[in-house]
Design a protein around this motif. Structure first.
Motif, PDB file in Angstrom:
ATOM      1  N   GLU A 176       0.636  14.464  -1.153  1.00 41.55           N
ATOM      2  CA  GLU A 176       0.851  13.179  -1.808  1.00 41.55           C
ATOM      3  C   GLU A 176      -0.221  12.150  -1.454  1.00 41.55           C
ATOM      4  OE1 GLU A 176       3.074  12.383  -4.062  1.00 41.55           O
ATOM      5  OE2 GLU A 176       4.108  14.320  -4.053  1.00 41.55           O
ATOM      6  N   GLY A 177      -1.206  12.544  -0.643  1.00 46.68           N
ATOM      7  CA  GLY A 177      -2.253  11.607  -0.261  1.00 46.68           C
ATOM      8  C   GLY A 177      -1.788  10.521   0.690  1.00 46.68           C
ATOM      9  N   PHE A 178      -0.688  10.792   1.396  1.00 43.50           N
ATOM     10  CA  PHE A 178      -0.093   9.784   2.274  1.00 43.50           C
ATOM     11  C   PHE A 178      -1.040   9.346   3.391  1.00 43.50           C
ATOM     12  CE2 PHE A 178       2.423   8.547   5.980  1.00 43.50           C
ATOM     13  CZ  PHE A 178       3.324   7.636   5.439  1.00 43.50           C
ATOM     14  N   PHE A 179      -1.808  10.284   3.934  1.00 47.78           N
ATOM     15  CA  PHE A 179      -2.670   9.969   5.076  1.00 47.78           C
ATOM     16  C   PHE A 179      -4.026   9.386   4.662  1.00 47.78           C
ATOM     17  CE2 PHE A 179      -0.121  13.673   6.732  1.00 47.78           C
ATOM     18  CZ  PHE A 179       0.645  12.930   7.625  1.00 47.78           C
ATOM     19  N   ASP A 180      -4.369   9.515   3.385  1.00 47.91           N
ATOM     20  CA  ASP A 180      -5.686   9.070   2.933  1.00 47.91           C
ATOM     21  C   ASP A 180      -5.856   7.565   3.117  1.00 47.91           C
ATOM     22  OD1 ASP A 180      -5.729  11.692   2.165  1.00 47.91           O
ATOM     23  OD2 ASP A 180      -5.916  11.315   0.018  1.00 47.91           O
ATOM     24  N   GLY A 181      -6.946   7.183   3.768  1.00 43.12           N
ATOM     25  CA  GLY A 181      -7.229   5.768   3.965  1.00 43.12           C
ATOM     26  C   GLY A 181      -6.480   5.125   5.116  1.00 43.12           C
ATOM     27  N   THR A 182      -5.804   5.933   5.949  1.00 39.07           N
ATOM     28  CA  THR A 182      -5.080   5.378   7.099  1.00 39.07           C
ATOM     29  C   THR A 182      -5.935   5.494   8.367  1.00 39.07           C
ATOM     30  OG1 THR A 182      -3.995   7.491   7.624  1.00 39.07           O
ATOM     31  CG2 THR A 182      -2.859   6.004   6.101  1.00 39.07           C
ATOM     32  N   GLU A 183      -5.664   4.614   9.325  1.00 35.55           N
ATOM     33  CA  GLU A 183      -6.427   4.640  10.576  1.00 35.55           C
ATOM     34  C   GLU A 183      -5.648   5.329  11.691  1.00 35.55           C
ATOM     35  OE1 GLU A 183      -8.095   1.047  12.004  1.00 35.55           O
ATOM     36  OE2 GLU A 183      -9.316   0.697  10.214  1.00 35.55           O
ATOM     37  N   CYS A 184      -6.386   5.982  12.560  1.00 40.80           N
ATOM     38  CA  CYS A 184      -5.788   6.525  13.788  1.00 40.80           C
ATOM     39  C   CYS A 184      -5.698   5.341  14.746  1.00 40.80           C
ATOM     40  CB  CYS A 184      -6.649   7.647  14.347  1.00 40.80           C
ATOM     41  SG  CYS A 184      -6.686   9.110  13.273  1.00 40.80           S
ATOM     42  N   GLU A 230     -10.206   9.529   5.961  1.00 43.73           N
ATOM     43  CA  GLU A 230     -10.640   9.251   4.596  1.00 43.73           C
ATOM     44  C   GLU A 230      -9.880  10.110   3.595  1.00 43.73           C
ATOM     45  OE1 GLU A 230     -14.770  10.017   5.181  1.00 43.73           O
ATOM     46  OE2 GLU A 230     -15.185   7.979   5.934  1.00 43.73           O
ATOM     47  N   SER A 231      -9.596  11.342   3.986  1.00 43.15           N
ATOM     48  CA  SER A 231      -8.798  12.223   3.144  1.00 43.15           C
ATOM     49  C   SER A 231      -8.215  13.342   3.986  1.00 43.15           C
ATOM     50  CB  SER A 231      -9.634  12.810   1.999  1.00 43.15           C
ATOM     51  OG  SER A 231     -10.635  13.685   2.501  1.00 43.15           O
ATOM     52  N   ALA A 232      -7.090  13.856   3.540  1.00 41.60           N
ATOM     53  CA  ALA A 232      -6.458  15.021   4.170  1.00 41.60           C
ATOM     54  C   ALA A 232      -6.132  15.993   3.057  1.00 41.60           C
ATOM     55  CB  ALA A 232      -5.196  14.611   4.922  1.00 41.60           C
ATOM     56  N   ALA A 233      -6.509  17.238   3.238  1.00 43.47           N
ATOM     57  CA  ALA A 233      -6.284  18.235   2.183  1.00 43.47           C
ATOM     58  C   ALA A 233      -6.048  19.600   2.784  1.00 43.47           C
ATOM     59  CB  ALA A 233      -7.502  18.281   1.255  1.00 43.47           C
ATOM     60  N   THR A 234      -5.293  20.418   2.085  1.00 45.46           N
ATOM     61  CA  THR A 234      -5.112  21.788   2.535  1.00 45.46           C
ATOM     62  C   THR A 234      -6.438  22.521   2.399  1.00 45.46           C
ATOM     63  OG1 THR A 234      -4.334  22.403   0.315  1.00 45.46           O
ATOM     64  CG2 THR A 234      -2.662  21.887   1.979  1.00 45.46           C
ATOM     65  N   ALA A 235      -6.694  23.416   3.339  1.00 42.40           N
ATOM     66  CA  ALA A 235      -7.988  24.109   3.337  1.00 42.40           C
ATOM     67  C   ALA A 235      -7.797  25.614   3.289  1.00 42.40           C
ATOM     68  CB  ALA A 235      -8.750  23.720   4.611  1.00 42.40           C
TER      69      ALA A 235
END
Length: 232
Positions: free
Chosen positions: A98-106, A227-232
């Motif tokens: 769902e792109g939930f982590f995209d653009g979030t900061e650690c 910046e983005s999280a995706a299955t690999a």
């Protein structure tokens, strides 16, 4: 969201709410009181007082056991353990899809002798956010005892685990261990970080932190954005 006693606080990981690697305390509105029980018997519970921007995880498996985090500091590859922790992995893959982590900061970095983690997964960026639902604990049973005793365990370098604010409160915040850490066995271990990812974590840690929760507990000196999280 690391809520380790004395390590993370807020929601999400090995830290007590304010000093352990993961604690969370999301607050918002327009949430849901829905509960979903999936094919693995995983119960995902919506929080009526919080936003659920991506909805609850689906009842069918999404498939996949590897995720690539592309961050402002480099790539971090994650190998997940769906056979051992199906509920946690189901939720994590749902958030990724769902792109939930995209653009979030650690938002948290710790560097004490007993706690070396980078904590991420909070859309609010301050350790209080989450997905608007909780996931069940799938706690580890095979961690080695810590030399300090007192029921603590060694979360070894390379471990990927969920942060939380107490039993059954996990959501989206997670932490990655870049140096052996001593914690109670209260955090679900749902995978590991690959070699390239560990090199990225080492580089982040080497740049230091800005203390906010203690002299060795705070935010990365150089902001780290997923910046983005995706299955690999």
């Amino acid at each position: 969201m690391l809520a380790l006693a004395g390590c993370v606080s807020r929601t999400g990981g090995p830290v007590a709410e304010s000093s352990s690697p993961a604690t969370e305390t999301e607050t918002s509105t327009s949430g849901t009181d829905e509960t979903v029980v999936d094919d693995d018997g995983c119960e995902f519970v919506g929080k009526p007082d919080e936003d659920a921007p991506v909805g609850l995880p689906p009842t069918e498996p999404l498939g996949g056991d590897r995720v690539l985090l592309s961050t402002s500091s480099g790539e971090i590859g994650l190998q997940l353990t769906p056979d051992e922790t199906p509920c946690t992995v189901r939720s994590f893959l749902h958030l990724v899809s769902e792109g939930f982590f995209d653009g979030t900061e650690c938002h948290r970095l710790t560097a004490s002798a007993g706690l070396k983690v980078l904590q991420c997964g909070d859309p609010s960026g301050d350790g209080t956010g989450g997905p608007g639902y909780t996931i069940p604990d799938e706690l580890p049973t095979d961690l080695a005892d810590a030399p300090t005793g007192q029921g603590t365990k060694v979360y070894p370098r390379g471990v990927l685990a969920m942060a939380n604010a107490g039993p059954e409160t996990g959501g989206s915040q997670f932490f990655m261990v870049y140096g052996d850490s001593t914690l109670p066995p209260d955090y679900t271990v749902f995978g590991g970080v690959d070699g390239t990812g560990l090199a990225t974590l080492d580089a982040i840690a080497a740049r230091g932190l800005t203390p906010t929760l203690g002299p060795e507990d705070g935010t990365p000196t150089t902001p780290v954005e997923i910046e983005s999280a995706a299955t690999a």
